[in-house]
Write a protein that holds these residues in place. Structure first.
Motif, PDB file in Angstrom:
ATOM      1  N   THR A   1       8.114  -2.780   2.695  1.00 43.32           N
ATOM      2  CA  THR A   1       6.785  -2.140   2.671  1.00 43.32           C
ATOM      3  C   THR A   1       5.939  -2.666   1.510  1.00 43.32           C
ATOM      4  N   GLN A   2       6.511  -3.540   0.676  1.00 45.75           N
ATOM      5  CA  GLN A   2       5.772  -4.055  -0.486  1.00 45.75           C
ATOM      6  C   GLN A   2       5.750  -5.583  -0.491  1.00 45.75           C
ATOM      7  N   ILE A   3       5.248  -6.161   0.580  1.00 47.30           N
ATOM      8  CA  ILE A   3       5.195  -7.627   0.706  1.00 47.30           C
ATOM      9  C   ILE A   3       3.898  -8.140   0.080  1.00 47.30           C
ATOM     10  N   ASP A   4       4.037  -9.068  -0.883  1.00 53.24           N
ATOM     11  CA  ASP A   4       2.876  -9.624  -1.596  1.00 53.24           C
ATOM     12  C   ASP A   4       2.507 -11.026  -1.110  1.00 53.24           C
ATOM     13  N   LEU A   5       3.131 -11.479  -0.029  1.00 54.32           N
ATOM     14  CA  LEU A   5       2.824 -12.814   0.500  1.00 54.32           C
ATOM     15  C   LEU A   5       1.443 -12.834   1.144  1.00 54.32           C
ATOM     16  N   PRO A   6       0.819 -14.006   1.212  1.00 54.50           N
ATOM     17  CA  PRO A   6      -0.456 -14.106   1.950  1.00 54.50           C
ATOM     18  C   PRO A   6      -0.239 -13.716   3.412  1.00 54.50           C
TER      19      PRO A   6
END
Length: 323
Positions: A263-268
């Motif tokens: 739930t915390q994906i920082d990918l583009p």
């Protein structure tokens, strides 16, 4: 009106059960809407039959934990009462047994929830484990504890901890210092866990000797990691290619733990999370285990559980609307 009486083993056990300024027992009273008093070495519970029955169950479990030397924190009270209310209190028997390892301060580290205990057991029994779940569930900390245990038992010669250096709103280039200085903030939670287990002095010595290695994921390329316990943290921020590269570094007599919160994906937006893909691809392979934590396993402040639940509810609503 029903009344139940539970004898205590000692005044110390009662003191631990009631907690500072009766804080523990106040939480139990509120949870089950009962009166709880202590007189002459016994605990008396008074209230409606169903409420008294559940409160009695919770108090007996907590007294047993306290009798085994376990500190009854706010989290422990909250967790035990929720398991009793959900009708799954028998699962708490799984929390019996030895601790995971000793910290540098001499504290015995134990699994604090059934989910944590099952995760630890999976790490014991499998070569590769994926631990997926929300913040505050102890995914990384317990993996580091198991790595330290394996090292102390001479099952591995090295501990390697790695993370993808993906910016969560900041840009690496704007941070001061050389490359190591720039990536250190990403690796800080791993350092903190190792400090707890080894102490600053031993940690520094092992780092100097190369026994402990903490590095960005990019540093793993082209290597074969033998006799090592390798942890990949924040794996939700890996691409498919990166996680495949990491998995294929596995050498002889090595173990791997991969942790992340999907739930915390920082990918583009154009990139898919390698962890999400790996969970699908690796399911059902012998000697690879996947453990999913829930909000019940959160061992931080109670509000962290409430925040996670609120976001889950919000996301479910969004998915229905888009559906």
């Amino acid at each position: 009106m029903t009344e139940k009486i539970i004898p205590a083993d000692s005044q110390e056990q009662l003191a631990e059960l009631f907690g500072q300024l009766d804080g523990n027992i106040t939480r139990i009273r509120k949870e089950y809407n009962v009166r709880i008093v202590s007189r002459d070495g016994v605990v008396k519970i008074i209230g409606d039959k169903k409420n008294v029955s559940e409160a009695e169950k919770a108090v007996k479990i907590l007294m047993k934990m306290s009798g085994n030397g376990q500190h009854l924190s706010e989290h422990t009270i909250r967790y035990v009462t929720s398991m009793v209310t959900d009708g799954v209190s028998e699962q708490l028997e799984e929390l019996k047994g030895d601790g995971i390892c000793l910290t540098a301060s001499g504290k015995i580290l134990r699994a604090r929830t059934v989910g944590q205990k099952r995760y630890v057991d999976m790490i014991k029994d499998n070569t590769i484990v994926l631990g997926v779940g929300p913040a505050g569930t102890g995914k990384t900390y317990l993996a580091v504890a198991m790595a330290v245990r394996a090292f102390r038992e001479h099952k591995v010669r090295k501990i390697i901890l790695t993370r993808p250096a993906v910016e969560a709103g900041e840009k690496l280039g704007f941070l001061p210092g050389d490359m190591q200085d720039k990536v250190d903030p990403y690796l800080r939670p791993l350092y903190d866990a190792l400090f707890d287990m080894f102490g600053a002095e031993s940690f520094a010595r092992y780092m100097e000797k190369g026994i402990i290695e903490v590095a960005p994921l990019a540093y793993m390329r082209g290597r074969t990691l033998d006799e090592a316990f390798i942890i990949l943290d924040e794996a939700q921020n890996t691409t498919s290619e990166q996680i495949k590269m990491f998995l294929t570094r596995l050498g002889n007599e090595s173990r791997m733990v991969i942790t992340g919160d999907i739930t915390q994906i920082d990918l583009p937006d154009t990139k898919k999370s390698g962890l999400v893909e790996a969970v699908k691809i690796l399911q059902g392979i012998d000697d690879i285990a996947i453990h999913r934590f829930t909000e019940k396993d959160v061992v931080r402040h109670k509000l962290v559980q409430d925040i996670i639940k609120a976001y889950e509810k919000y996301n479910e609503g969004r998915m229905k609307n888009h559906g």
